[in-house]
Design a protein around this motif. Sequence first.
Motif, mmCIF file in Angstrom:
data_model
loop_
_atom_site.group_PDB
_atom_site.id
_atom_site.type_symbol
_atom_site.label_atom_id
_atom_site.label_comp_id
_atom_site.label_asym_id
_atom_site.label_seq_id
_atom_site.Cartn_x
_atom_site.Cartn_y
_atom_site.Cartn_z
ATOM 1 N N GLU B 128 0.834 -1.194 0.000
ATOM 2 C CA GLU B 128 0.000 0.000 0.000
ATOM 3 C C GLU B 128 0.882 1.262 0.000
ATOM 4 O OE1 GLU B 128 -1.755 3.194 2.189
ATOM 5 O OE2 GLU B 128 -1.074 1.556 3.492
ATOM 6 N N ARG B 129 1.944 1.255 0.833
ATOM 7 C CA ARG B 129 2.819 2.433 0.897
ATOM 8 C C ARG B 129 3.628 2.614 -0.380
ATOM 9 N NH1 ARG B 129 5.708 2.130 6.653
ATOM 10 N NH2 ARG B 129 7.185 3.601 5.741
ATOM 11 N N ARG B 132 1.594 4.315 -2.916
ATOM 12 C CA ARG B 132 1.408 5.731 -2.656
ATOM 13 C C ARG B 132 2.642 6.545 -3.063
ATOM 14 N NH1 ARG B 132 -0.412 6.107 3.140
ATOM 15 N NH2 ARG B 132 1.804 5.908 3.362
ATOM 16 N N ASP B 140 3.822 5.114 -10.767
ATOM 17 C CA ASP B 140 2.789 4.147 -10.369
ATOM 18 C C ASP B 140 2.439 3.145 -11.471
ATOM 19 O OD1 ASP B 140 2.074 6.656 -11.285
ATOM 20 O OD2 ASP B 140 -0.010 6.460 -10.669
#
Lengths: 277, 571
Positions: B128-129, B132, B140
């Motif tokens: 998840e990090r 981000r 991404d």
Amino acid sequence: MKAKLFSYNYEDTFVHRLSGFTKLICFLLLTFAVMFSYDIRVILGVLIFSAVLLKISKIRWSQIKLMVLYVLIFLVINALITFLFMPEQGVEIYGTRHPIVKLFGPYTLTQEQLFYQTTKFFKYSSVIPLGIIFLLTTNPTEFASSLNRVGVHYKAAYAFSLTLRYFPDIQRVYHDISQAQQARGLEMSGKAKIGERFKNSLMIVIPLIFSTLDRIEVITNAMDLRGFGKGKRRTWYTRAKMVQADFVAIAVSVVIFAITVLVSTFINHGRFYNPFI
Amino acid sequence: MPMTQTTPIIEFDHFTFQYYSQAEPTLVDINLKIYPGEKILIVGPSGSGKSTLGHCLNGLIPFYYKGSSQGSLKIKGKETKDLDIFQLSKIIGTVLQDSDGQFVGLTVGEDIAFAMENDCVQHDEMHERVARVAKMVGMDHLQTASPYELSGGQKQRTSLAGVLIDNVDVLLFDEPLANLDPATGKIAIEIIDDIHKELKKTVLIIEHRLEDVLHREVDRVIVINDGRILADMNAHELVCSDVLVKNGIREPLYVTAMKYAGITLKPEMKPGHIWSLDTGTCNEALRRWNRSVVPPAPLVAAPSILKIQNLNFSYDGVRPILHNIDFEVREGEMISIVGKNGAGKTTLSKIMCGFEKEDSGAVLYKGQNIAPKSIKERAEFIGVVMQNPNQMISKNLIFDEVALGLRLRGVEEKEITTRVEKVLEICGLAPFIEWPISALSYGQKKRVTIASILVLNPQILILDEPTAGQDYRHYTEIMEFLREINKTGITVILITHDMHLMLEYTPRAIVLSGGEMIADAAASVVLTDQHIIAEANLKETSLFHLAQLAGIPDGTQFVQNFIDYEREVGK
């Protein structure tokens, strides 16, 4: 460009999709199975099974040619030496003696020895495709994370995986250095004598070591600066979740392992299969 | 900007550092305060102590490099002596110069996660990090890409994300431009600037390529040499002072051009960046100077020494690496071959030396096809020097290293001695003849490798990135040396993406892109043609902008005049 030894390539196959941990477990189970058994039927079975896996994982001949060649040379030398030092080993094991032909001195080729050595040859050669599959279909970090999972310290596991990963690079550098040194007049072909060639290869290896040391310093610094080695444990980003396919693969390996052990215990009553009685 | 009430995030107070392996301290009595949110550039030549300063901050000193220090260095109010490298890495994130070498993970995502793995962060949180932070640096869509699929700029973004994941306060960039081509370097500076503006981190950039860093704004520039801080000022004041020239740091090219035009730079002109420069008061002077430059007499065309004829090459028979390359090099020329990574530059040089064999077409040496000649035979007229001297040196003593090629050819020992001594004389290495190579500097090692090729008397010398990673002084030293060699009649071919090198030393450049030759033109044309610049990952030279600012319509001619003038002055 020459095909690189030990280089991992991603292909979308059943074998590649399995988690590294699964592959390690399967590799260990199957290797133990053939190492344990001297039953040529079991060994050939595993050999065929691993050949099929090789096919499924789309490994090309050019990728493994060199490795296979070295292993074959090793196996042939091994076979010759075994025969030279222990020509009657087969007779000892199987308890009968069927001479085929008298060679020289004390050496006689017997059916038992031939059978024993053939079994041994296939035993070793069936491990090779398994090793190749494991090496070439597991990405180096997953490799490290699975080693870590079966109890190897993560620093050792990581060192091993970095070695694997840089292997193709080092081969490339070796190739470049070798060309540059040949331009200066270094003879690396068959024209030079063996001793000469050994001395000449040092002229490639020394620069290779120094330029590799430079790289090691960079990667070590990069790893230290991001906290590698601070804890007793670490987690892994690429630890793939075990899915159904993984359990199936492990189950199949367990079954093969079990069959080997059962065949030895209940049919052969020992590790050897004896067709002579 | 520093405000009186804020406390510095980094504070050097009479700080001195000495490596155990050195006789003298590398940093002497450093006093420096850096405030939160500042963007600071630290410049200095090789060996000035600027990297040591960086290592003291990020903890590599004393964790990896050992030495002793006096005085105090505080980060966020804590003495660094009381912190270890792991604690420091949570405050200061370091991006190293080698974006390949520092790529620890096998994919972008894994590399970004590396610091978290070592912190034992759980699998789901890690993913998840990473997602981000990857988004923050615009990576991404590439989380599963491997380093081999990434461009230089994307690798920089990944390295940056790898340290941002820890939410550090300070970002330290240790020579971020060293291995990047001009276009990628420009992007890297833009990425750093954007991150600085968005996240309000304190940013320290250690670099000797001043003009490239000044592509974007910095708050202060700190000049270090011989372990001491010599200047701490803004960019405008700095380029007006004589600190740069005195300390072997290259000033921006447009500044040099303005000085040639007899202009005295003043901070009011905002000369720190080409985009902030106001030439209102000196346009006339620039135009006058531009008109005054006398073009040199055209050279008499020398006979051809090397001709590449319709050359085609591919490694796998499918994907062409070189396609229809066709050009000629004349005796005594010094030319450069440029193009981005993977354009085919190195492959072309390998074909010339016989390391690889062309699929079709030919390489002619003095009109003769050299296809039948072996690597060893070609080496007697085409010598190649690899980029990294460590990849060539295999002997302990300079004499033996240089003599190697002759010994392997069975030349008599007496003749070897004379030839080696002569070459070492030319290369300025005669005083070191008995020295072990390990005692030499990088630049000297480079000379040894050049000497070891020159000893075979080649007529053509090919050098792969001869000045990569070198500061201005070493760059000048190596290039002036090559110019001397060139004057003795040896043809020199340089594979490079150094724009200064092209401007200053090679009148002509061959540009490759995607295996095609897209230009064979003067350096002034290559560095001002938008299409070539984009194809070869170059950057428009600031001289061209200067011409535009001064209202000089023919910018290419202005650049050519600069080159001609410089050559005239340099004589």
